[in-house]
Design an enzyme around this catalytic site. Structure first.
Site, PDB file in Angstrom:
ATOM      1  N   TYR A  34      -8.919 -37.460  94.416  1.00  0.00           N
ATOM      2  CA  TYR A  34      -8.972 -37.452  92.961  1.00  0.00           C
ATOM      3  C   TYR A  34      -8.011 -36.417  92.383  1.00  0.00           C
ATOM      4  CZ  TYR A  34     -10.800 -36.704  88.244  1.00  0.00           C
ATOM      5  OH  TYR A  34     -10.924 -36.553  86.882  1.00  0.00           O
ATOM      6  N   THR A  85      -7.093 -33.258  84.509  1.00  0.00           N
ATOM      7  CA  THR A  85      -8.310 -32.580  84.940  1.00  0.00           C
ATOM      8  C   THR A  85      -8.013 -31.177  85.436  1.00  0.00           C
ATOM      9  OG1 THR A  85     -10.064 -32.625  86.644  1.00  0.00           O
ATOM     10  CG2 THR A  85      -7.996 -33.687  87.194  1.00  0.00           C
TER      11      THR A  85
END
Length: 357
Positions: A174, A131
């Protein structure tokens, strides 16, 4: 899991949005696929039924299992010739609420897979989806407003985007779990010789995406409009992301696989780039053009970890493989709008309304 025929391509999280589209592409080209998924995300069972109906149970192998289950994961990985690792906890907001689950799924689950590959003789190559959150909030990038969006004051970032030489700065559970998994994969490739590529992805969208408040913001915006539900915008709406239609991402996956011997051990930023960037305000204007009106808007404060600006510089991958995006935002978002209009996601996807970037 039934062992029959040639070894399949294994897709962890294979019933999710990206996994379903990749499985369909591979199956349509005559390849066999193993969908490995714990079916925990609402909507993915619909994707799995669609794959089975479209391609048949003889072509679609299914393993309902968790990435944290070492026994089942080993059995599936050992029987596969290629692995796309998509299984993950995918939302920053969810990771803040439950960081232990986020760690166990994203990092421990990935380490389970790497250790299994390390133990195999001739392990299958691996492509992993990381990501852009590995670069943190990017607050060091100076920004200015042009009325509908933020844009960098630095000309090279404005014209090219964020490249892989940007320092890593994990932020939020995350970002930490995906970033650590990203680094483990690159390290295992270098230390143990596992063939692997990491994609640090921007915003991917397209059919089979059930956007919620936590993940899949373009689909979420469109679903709110289609069902005439209010939408909360956090911040001022001038946040910018580059968006990439799913078909372009699939092209990138297959090019990475075909170039694996040459690019193994590398991380690549993958996204639509500056030409496919859009702000929340601009997306709402596009929705009005497509749908005839926008959702009723509510406002909320900025949230921790939000990037005001992220646009991908995909030049490294372009130079390595010749890849570049083909589908622009208007064409791609219109295609997703049509799919969502036909699919009509159920009440779960409309029960919460936060816009997540």
């Amino acid at each position: 899991m039934r062992a029959r025929g040639p070894k399949p391509v294994m897709i962890t999280g294979g019933a999710g949005f990206i996994g379903t589209n990749l499985a369909d592409r591979l199956l349509s080209s005559g390849q066999s696929v193993l969908v490995y998924d714990n079916i925990s995300r609402p909507g993915v069972e619909q994707n799995l039924y669609w794959l089975l109906e479209r391609h048949g149970e003889d072509r679609v192998r299914v393993e309902i299992a968790d990435i944290r289950d070492q026994h089942q994961l080993r059995r599936a990985a050992a029987a596969s010739r290629m692995i796309f690792h998509f299984a993950a906890q995918v939302a920053l907001t969810t990771s803040v609420a439950d960081p232990v689950r986020d760690f166990q799924t994203n990092l421990h689950g990935t380490l389970n897979l790497l250790e299994i590959l390390r133990s195999l003789e001739g392990p299958p190559p691996l492509i992993f989806t990381s990501t852009n959150k590995v670069y943190g909030g990017l607050k060091e990038i100076g920004l200015r407003s042009n009325g509908t969006r933020y844009e960098p004051q630095e000309g090279s970032i404005l014209s090219g985007g964020v490249a892989e030489d940007r320092p890593l700065k994990f932020q939020g559970p995350y970002g930490c779990s995906k970033g650590a998994a990203d680094q483990y994969i690159l390290d295992y490739s270098g230390i143990y010789g596992i063939k692997a590529v990491v994609f640090r992805m921007s915003c991917i969208y397209g059919p089979h995406q059930f956007g919620t408040e936590d993940q899949g913001w373009i689909a979420h915006f469109l679903a709110r409009a289609i069902h005439d539900r209010p939408l909360t915008i956090y911040g001022d709406g001038m946040q910018v992301r580059d968006v990439l239609f799913i078909d372009d991402l699939l092209d990138a996956f297959l090019l990475a696989y075909s170039h694996m011997d040459r690019i193994s051990g590398e991380a690549f930023n993958i996204g639509g780039g500056p030409k496919n960037s859009i702000s929340l305000i601009e997306l709402l204007e596009l929705i009005r053009d497509i749908h005839g009106k926008t959702p009723h808007l509510l406002s909320g404060e900025w949230r921790p970890g939000d990037q005001k600006y992220y646009v991908t510089d995909f030049g490294k991958f372009r130079d390595a493989t010749g890849w570049r995006p083909k589908v622009g935002p208007r064409e791609g978002i219109t295609a997703l709008y049509r799919w969502l209009s036909e699919c009509r996601p159920g009440p779960f996807f409309l029960s919460r309304n936060r816009a997540v970037q």
